[in-house]
Design an enzyme around this catalytic site. Structure first.
Site, PDB file in Angstrom:
ATOM      1  N   ASN A   9       0.877  -1.169   0.000  1.00 36.08           N
ATOM      2  CA  ASN A   9       0.000   0.000   0.000  1.00 36.08           C
ATOM      3  C   ASN A   9       0.917   1.222   0.000  1.00 36.08           C
ATOM      4  O   ASN A   9       1.524   1.535   1.027  1.00 36.08           O
ATOM      5  CB  ASN A   9      -0.903  -0.033   1.250  1.00 36.08           C
ATOM      6  CG  ASN A   9      -1.740   1.226   1.371  1.00 36.08           C
ATOM      7  OD1 ASN A   9      -1.775   2.069   0.470  1.00 36.08           O
ATOM      8  ND2 ASN A   9      -2.424   1.370   2.502  1.00 36.08           N
ATOM      9  N   LYS A  11       0.150   4.229  -0.208  1.00 31.68           N
ATOM     10  CA  LYS A  11      -0.474   5.407   0.420  1.00 31.68           C
ATOM     11  C   LYS A  11      -0.211   6.648  -0.445  1.00 31.68           C
ATOM     12  O   LYS A  11      -0.155   6.522  -1.668  1.00 31.68           O
ATOM     13  CB  LYS A  11       0.015   5.551   1.866  1.00 31.68           C
ATOM     14  CG  LYS A  11      -0.172   4.247   2.664  1.00 31.68           C
ATOM     15  CD  LYS A  11       0.004   4.384   4.153  1.00 31.68           C
ATOM     16  CE  LYS A  11      -0.207   3.034   4.823  1.00 31.68           C
ATOM     17  NZ  LYS A  11      -0.107   3.075   6.274  1.00 31.68           N
ATOM     18  N   HIS A  94      -9.572   1.097   4.995  1.00 32.85           N
ATOM     19  CA  HIS A  94      -8.270   1.273   5.652  1.00 32.85           C
ATOM     20  C   HIS A  94      -8.454   2.203   6.847  1.00 32.85           C
ATOM     21  O   HIS A  94      -9.224   3.162   6.789  1.00 32.85           O
ATOM     22  CB  HIS A  94      -7.244   1.847   4.667  1.00 32.85           C
ATOM     23  CG  HIS A  94      -5.853   1.770   5.226  1.00 32.85           C
ATOM     24  ND1 HIS A  94      -5.393   2.672   6.163  1.00 32.85           N
ATOM     25  CD2 HIS A  94      -4.845   0.883   5.028  1.00 32.85           C
ATOM     26  CE1 HIS A  94      -4.147   2.335   6.504  1.00 32.85           C
ATOM     27  NE2 HIS A  94      -3.802   1.253   5.831  1.00 32.85           N
ATOM     28  N   GLU A  96      -6.804   4.558   7.967  1.00 33.19           N
ATOM     29  CA  GLU A  96      -6.571   5.989   7.692  1.00 33.19           C
ATOM     30  C   GLU A  96      -7.810   6.616   7.052  1.00 33.19           C
ATOM     31  O   GLU A  96      -8.101   7.789   7.283  1.00 33.19           O
ATOM     32  CB  GLU A  96      -5.317   6.147   6.818  1.00 33.19           C
ATOM     33  CG  GLU A  96      -4.050   5.888   7.640  1.00 33.19           C
ATOM     34  CD  GLU A  96      -2.890   5.256   6.901  1.00 33.19           C
ATOM     35  OE1 GLU A  96      -2.853   5.312   5.654  1.00 33.19           O
ATOM     36  OE2 GLU A  96      -2.013   4.682   7.576  1.00 33.19           O
ATOM     37  N   GLU A 166      -5.366  -5.130  10.451  1.00 31.67           N
ATOM     38  CA  GLU A 166      -4.332  -4.132  10.683  1.00 31.67           C
ATOM     39  C   GLU A 166      -4.616  -3.409  12.000  1.00 31.67           C
ATOM     40  O   GLU A 166      -5.443  -2.483  12.039  1.00 31.67           O
ATOM     41  CB  GLU A 166      -4.317  -3.088   9.552  1.00 31.67           C
ATOM     42  CG  GLU A 166      -4.014  -3.654   8.186  1.00 31.67           C
ATOM     43  CD  GLU A 166      -3.443  -2.584   7.249  1.00 31.67           C
ATOM     44  OE1 GLU A 166      -2.309  -2.759   6.797  1.00 31.67           O
ATOM     45  OE2 GLU A 166      -4.122  -1.575   7.005  1.00 31.67           O
ATOM     46  N   GLY A 172       2.645   2.016  10.861  1.00 24.76           N
ATOM     47  CA  GLY A 172       3.597   3.109  10.730  1.00 24.76           C
ATOM     48  C   GLY A 172       4.301   3.475  12.022  1.00 24.76           C
ATOM     49  O   GLY A 172       4.956   4.509  12.117  1.00 24.76           O
ATOM     50  N   SER A 211       3.554  -2.440  10.299  1.00 22.14           N
ATOM     51  CA  SER A 211       4.999  -2.496  10.534  1.00 22.14           C
ATOM     52  C   SER A 211       5.635  -3.841  10.170  1.00 22.14           C
ATOM     53  O   SER A 211       6.544  -4.309  10.857  1.00 22.14           O
ATOM     54  CB  SER A 211       5.338  -2.109  11.979  1.00 22.14           C
ATOM     55  OG  SER A 211       4.930  -0.784  12.241  1.00 22.14           O
TER      56      SER A 211
HETATM   57  P1  13P Z   1       3.118   0.108   7.710  1.00 24.97           P
HETATM   58  O1  13P Z   1       3.632  -1.158   7.085  1.00 24.97           O
HETATM   59  O2  13P Z   1       3.857   1.339   7.259  1.00 24.97           O
HETATM   60  O3  13P Z   1       2.989   0.013   9.190  1.00 24.97           O
HETATM   61  O4  13P Z   1       1.624   0.316   7.149  1.00 24.97           O
HETATM   62  C1  13P Z   1       0.711  -0.710   7.219  1.00 24.97           C
HETATM   63  C2  13P Z   1      -0.494  -0.321   6.450  1.00 24.97           C
HETATM   64  O5  13P Z   1      -1.232   0.564   6.853  1.00 24.97           O
HETATM   65  C3  13P Z   1      -0.752  -0.999   5.173  1.00 24.97           C
HETATM   66  O6  13P Z   1      -2.010  -0.703   4.696  1.00 24.97           O
END
Ligand code: 13P
Length: 248
Positions: A9, A11, A94, A96, A166, A172, A211
């Protein structure tokens, strides 16, 4: 035997040229017969990346999809548009999107249904915040997020989907859920689905995100109910992303 999958992803990162370079570098590390690898890229670059991934093992996905088919929904991208741009997958829900843009369990379920109507495989993202984990409501949150989709789409719809667990506190932050913590929730998700359909529970891919790095991927993926990963930060580097893919 479930096919594992590793999805990147990206982002809201990178430029057009960086995306093209990254996709090319990932493909260069793959062999013809490879399967189960995809990247979810910024929507404005989908067509550029489609041209790169065409006829390669690397599949393409969108990072979200509209909860309506078409019409006056400024800024949204329909499932049909994603399909036209070569997407096999679309992330829905997601954290976010849920946290910053107000996506609700109901709108996520509608996005899930819209994706499937166009033959796009929705990747349903679910997971608890730190506060929810600390107040012991992780399973209740998972139930709500999952049941909203089952209620709207029906249990059979999960056969053509991927579920991504997740935990919000692991995204992150460099704080991965321990292998056992992740497995516990994956197993719970599979059990909840099994209560409605054992066959679907046995076959649905449930991937972990939060992560995941080359150093921890192998142990996470070795867990019995974890069928791969949804990778954020580490998917922006071809070497790291490929190392995670090869850890399967
Ligand atoms: P990270 O791998 O940066 O923690 O992000 C995970 C994520 O949100 C994938 O959609």
């Amino acid at each position: 035997m479930r096919q594992s999958i590793v999805m990147g992803n990206w982002k809201m990162n990178g430029s057009r040229s960086e995306g093209i370079e990254l996709a090319n570098a990932i493909i260069a590390g793959l062999n013809d017969g490879d399967k189960g690898i995809a990247v979810c890229v910024p929507s404005v670059y989908l067509s550029d990346i489609e041209a790169v991934v065409k006829n390669t093992p690397l599949a393409l996905g969108g990072q979200n999809v509209a909860d309506h088919e078409s019409g006056a929904y400024t800024g949204e991208i329909s499932a049909f548009m994603l399909k036209e741009c070569g997407c096999t997958y679309a992330l829905v829900g997601h954290s976010e999107r849920r946290t910053y843009y107000g996506d609700t369990n109901e709108s996520v379920a509608a996005r899930f249904c819209q994706a499937q109507k166009e033959g796009i495989i929705p990747v349903l993202c679910i997971g608890e915040t730190l506060e929810e984990r600390e107040s012991d409501t992780t399973f209740a949150v998972i139930d709500e997020q999952l049941n909203a989709v089952i209620h709207m789409a029906g249990i059979d719809a999960l056969a053509n989907s991927v579920i991504a667990y997740e935990p919000v506190w692991a995204i992150g932050t460099g704080k991965t859920a321990s292998d056992e913590q992740a497995q516990e929730v994956h197993k719970y998700i599979r059990q909840q689905i099994a209560a409605k359909s054992q066959a679907i529970a046995d076959n649905v891919q449930i991937v972990y995100g939060g992560s995941v790095k080359p150093g921890n991927a192998k142990a996470i993926f070795a867990m019995p109910d974890i069928d791969g990963g949804l990778i954020g930060g580490a998917s922006l580097d071809a070497t790291s992303f490929l190392a995670i893919y090869k850890a399967i």
